[in-house]
Design a protein around this motif. Structure first.
Motif, short mmCIF file in Angstrom:
data_model
loop_
_atom_site.label_atom_id
_atom_site.label_comp_id
_atom_site.label_asym_id
_atom_site.label_seq_id
_atom_site.Cartn_x
_atom_site.Cartn_y
_atom_site.Cartn_z
N VAL A 10 0.83 -1.20 0.00
CA VAL A 10 0.00 0.00 0.00
C VAL A 10 0.87 1.26 0.00
O VAL A 10 0.60 2.22 -0.73
N GLY A 11 1.91 1.26 0.82
CA GLY A 11 2.78 2.43 0.92
C GLY A 11 4.23 2.02 1.07
O GLY A 11 4.56 0.84 1.02
N SER A 57 -4.77 9.70 -5.46
CA SER A 57 -3.47 9.04 -5.45
C SER A 57 -2.34 9.97 -5.86
O SER A 57 -1.18 9.75 -5.48
N ARG A 96 -0.52 6.84 3.05
CA ARG A 96 -0.22 5.43 2.83
C ARG A 96 1.13 5.05 3.44
O ARG A 96 1.29 3.98 4.03
#
Length: 388
Positions: free
Chosen positions: A198-199, A350, A359
């Motif tokens: 995710v990050g 995003s 994130r």
């Protein structure tokens, strides 16, 4: 160089920070390692900042490098977190050398020569972390060790040249031994291309398979009993790891606070016609962020300076260090959450830097010491061990 006169911009000047910041979104979107960042940081001598000047490094303290990591993380969290793992080993080398132990002198020399050190400690479902290992460390007749097992979250996956790791030798006549050693990249090591998170995507903290990877006799640096241990290498790893992790997430918190302030000063309310900086609720939210952020830097500085000064906190060291890391990541997450609310729905895209920070900051909870471990350590420090 002392902390009172040290300016992080001497090592990480504004133009370098801005170039690194400009690339962060691209590396995140591409799920790619920040090769250009590493190249520029290497050229700037960043990989050897903790190495003594006599060996060709910058001779900085842990406290000074903690400030540098906060600055770097504010530009590119994933880059800072990846480099953190190399800095941990050079930091451990410094901690040991400061205490008259030269076991990791080759790490300092290697960092100056361009070696990139990765951190091969984490294993799936192994909550013992430094106190146990599922990796087999098999002694060889010449004094070397062959390591077989799987390490997870190996940051710098595509680029490291040396892996510092641990494994368990169950063959010793005087009981099992945790073996700390360093191995070079070889055909006995497989780096999986499995990092899609995710990050913190740029860290490329890939899974590492060890198939009898051999550490030469002069790269076997410690053999100690498993379990809680006061050996200097355990303290060195734990202390530098926790301080530099806290620094990365504090850097994220500062960047989120700066972005929230910027938005509050430029975003105008349709309802009142005033900027959000004049909205009492927004002012209160940003004040909460600032109050939380302002507490982090002094805590990091205090404990890192104690490491440098060899202050004796005795058994309290582990609760102090795990508590520092825990407070930093919890505060950073809350600060980023509040920054998102100040910025509004656009931050949920995003392409938004705040969205990326949101994130990235989530990763903080998964690093040792996790919340359960931090609370258990603090409870034992204040209440003593649980009765059987």
């Amino acid at each position: 160089m002392t902390s009172s006169v040290f300016d992080p911009r001497d090592i990480l000047p504004d133009d370098l920070i801005e170039r690194i910041r400009s690339r962060a979104a691209g590396y995140d979107a591409q799920n790619a390692f920040p090769v250009e960042d590493l190249s520029e940081l290497t050229a700037a001598g960043y990989l050897s900042v903790l190495v003594p000047t006599a060996l060709g490094g910058a001779g900085l303290s842990i406290a000074e490098v903690a400030l540098l990591q906060q600055r770097l993380a504010g530009a590119a969290p994933a880059t800072a977190l990846a480099i953190n793992m190399h800095l941990v080993w050079t930091g451990v080398a410094k901690v040991l050398a400061d205490r008259g132990i030269d076991d990791l002198g080759f790490v300092q020399e290697g960092a100056v020569a361009g070696e990139v050190f990765a951190f091969g400690i984490s294993e799936a479902s192994n909550d013992l972390v430094l106190f146990g290992s599922d990796t087999d460390a098999a002694p060889q007749p010449d004094g070397s060790y062959a390591f077989t097992g799987t390490k997870i979250f190996t940051s710098l996956g595509p680029v490291w040249t040396q892996l510092g790791l641990h494994g368990l030798d169950t063959t010793s006549s005087d009981g099992p031994k945790m073996v700390y050693a360093f191995v070079s990249r070889s055909d006995a090591i497989v780096t999986r291309d499995d990092w899609d998170t995710v990050g913190m995507r740029g860290t490329q903290s890939r899974t590492t398979e060890l198939h009898g990877a051999v550490a030469a006799p002069d790269r076997v640096v410690r053999k100690i009993a498993p379990g809680p241990n006061s050996d200097p290498i355990v303290f060195g790893i734990f202390s530098v790891f926790e301080v530099l992790l806290a620094s990365v997430y504090t850097g994220i918190a500062r960047r989120a606070l700066d972005l929230a302030v910027e938005v509050a000063k430029t975003r105008t309310s349709k309802k009142t016609g005033k900027t959000y900086s004049d909205d009492p609720d927004i002012r209160w939210r940003i004040a909460e962020m600032a109050l939380a952020y302002d507490a982090l830097g002094p805590q990091i500085a205090s404990l890192s300076e104690d490491i440098d000064a060899q202050t004796d906190h005795g058994a309290r060291w582990f609760s102090l260090l795990s508590g520092l890391k825990h407070r930093a990541v919890v505060s950073a997450k809350q600060i980023v959450d509040d920054a998102m609310l100040v910025a509004g729905g656009s931050s949920y895209r995003s392409a938004s830097e705040l969205g990326r920070l949101y994130r990235d900051v989530l990763a903080g909870m998964f690093h040792p010491s996790d919340p359960e471990s931090a609370h258990s350590t603090a409870a034992s420090a204040w209440l003593g061990p649980m009765s059987s």
